[in-house]
Structures are given as C-alpha cells and as structure tokens.
Design a protein around this motif. Structure first.
Motif: not given
Length: 242
Positions: A82-84, A233-242, A57-58
C-alpha cells in the motif's frame, strides 16, 4: 490455519506453473504467466525481506509480471504494497472442512468424468472459461492429466457437460478443491453443489483429513452449510495502471 490454506493454494499454482512451463521465481516472489494472461496469472508467495518492490512495480508496468498479487493476511506485506500505491482488489474467505464422518452417499458417480484425454482437457478449459468469465487454456490443463496429485473433473447433466472442478493433493497429503464452475444456463439446478460434494468424496478417498478451499462471500454461505469453517482471508492487490 489461514496460512496453511493459502500455502496450499500457492503450492497448487506452483505445480500448475511447473507442469505448464510458465512458473518464474525472482526477487522474493513466484509468479505464473500462462498464454494471453489466462488462468492462473498470479504473483504469490511474497518474501518481504527479499522483495524488490520497485522492480516489481516496473515489471508490472510494462506487462512482464501479472498485475495480481495474492497473499495471506500479513500486515508487513500489506504496508509495503500500500505504501507503493498497490490497492487491494479482492478479499475472499479461506475455508476448511474436517472430513471425519463426512461422505455424500447419494452422489451418482456416473454423472462425472475424470479428465484423461486432451479432448476432455479442452472441454474442461471451455467449461471453466464460460463459468468464470476469464480465459482458461487447454494447454494449461493438458499437462496435469497424468499427474497423481491432480484430479480434474467434468460434470454431466442431460446431454451436456456444464460443470467442472479439481482436487489437488498437496505435499502434506491435504486436499484442496478448486475451479468449481457451472455454465450460466445451468445455474440454479444444484449442479455446483453436486460437483462440490463429489470433489469432497474424492478427497476422502485420497485419505485427506481436511479439505481446503477459498470462496467468495456468496460461496461462503453455501460452503458453511456443508460444514466448512472460515479461517481468515486470501487478499489480492493490484497496481492502478493508466
């Protein structure tokens, strides 16, 4: 089958990163980080037992690691992400074709160019960038030209070169077809289908018993008609950023 298809894709990205000098392994993951966040900027091959999620995350937060995490369907990885505060950004089909009895005999091979020069690699990068709407750098394609596991293809039409595609043969001898694109002005002419058929033929010539790919919902309908079957499926995740 889902994991086999996705692991093929991860190997494809790994080899591109190795040849281009932008592959990094750390903290239970691999990531590719080419110039200017161009293709393929991906985090993948997550090992949840070794993953330092706070460190991930950092580093995403200050731009040291791409904000795009690809994974096969795995409830443990999904729960950790998802928990992070990671959110799923896309979900595309993993597909496979059994090549036994398949050969597209009406394909005119003179309509295709196997990329073998730096100028052709630049053309491939330009066609791919225009087709997909994200940057693909010639510096990523050039190191792949002379690698036997890669076949990099351009498609001709009239006096133009509007289509592109790749075959990658993995360490198990299985082919995957990738980066199948058509410039916007040339869509609707069946050129993408011709490119796909040519790539399948090249896979058969390489003696691959299966062909793997990942496809959008629209692409899935096309590939199903060509004999591909879906395997999760291939799943992709991202971190919402400002």
């Amino acid at each position: 089958m889902n994991k086999a298809i996705i692991n093929h894709l991860f190997e494809f990205w790994t080899q591109i990163g190795k040849q281009g000098g932008f592959l990094t392994k750390e903290n239970g993951l691999l990531f590719t980080n080419p110039l200017n966040n161009s293709w393929p900027s991906k985090v993948f091959d997550i090992d949840h037992e070794k993953l330092d999620i706070d460190d991930l995350r950092r580093k995403i937060g200050f731009g040291a690691i791409p904000n795009s995490i690809a994974t096969y369907e795995d409830d443990t990885i999904k729960t950790i992400l998802e928990s992070h505060q990671f959110r799923r950004s896309s979900k595309i089909k993993a597909m496979a074709l059994d090549t036994f009895g398949v050969l597209f005999e009406d394909i005119n091979e003179t309509e295709f160019i196997t990329v073998s020069t730096n100028d052709e690699a630049k053309t491939f990068a330009d066609v791919a960038s225009e087709s997909f709407g994200y940057p693909v750098k010639a510096s990523t394609i050039i190191p792949l030209i002379d690698k036997p596991s890669f076949k990099i293809i351009l498609g001709k039409h009239d006096k133009g070169i509007p289509t592109c595609g790749m075959v990658y043969i993995d360490e198990n001898g299985v082919a995957g077809i990738h980066m199948i694109g058509t410039k916007g002005a040339y869509r609707g002419l069946g050129l993408g289908k011709k490119m796909t058929q040519f790539l399948i033929n090249q896979s058969i010539k390489a003696q691959s018993r299966k062909v793997f790919l990942v496809a959008s919902e629209a692409g899935e309908r096309i590939y199903t008609k060509m004999g591909f079957t879906s395997h999760g499926f291939l799943e992709s995740y991202s971190l919402p950023l400002e």
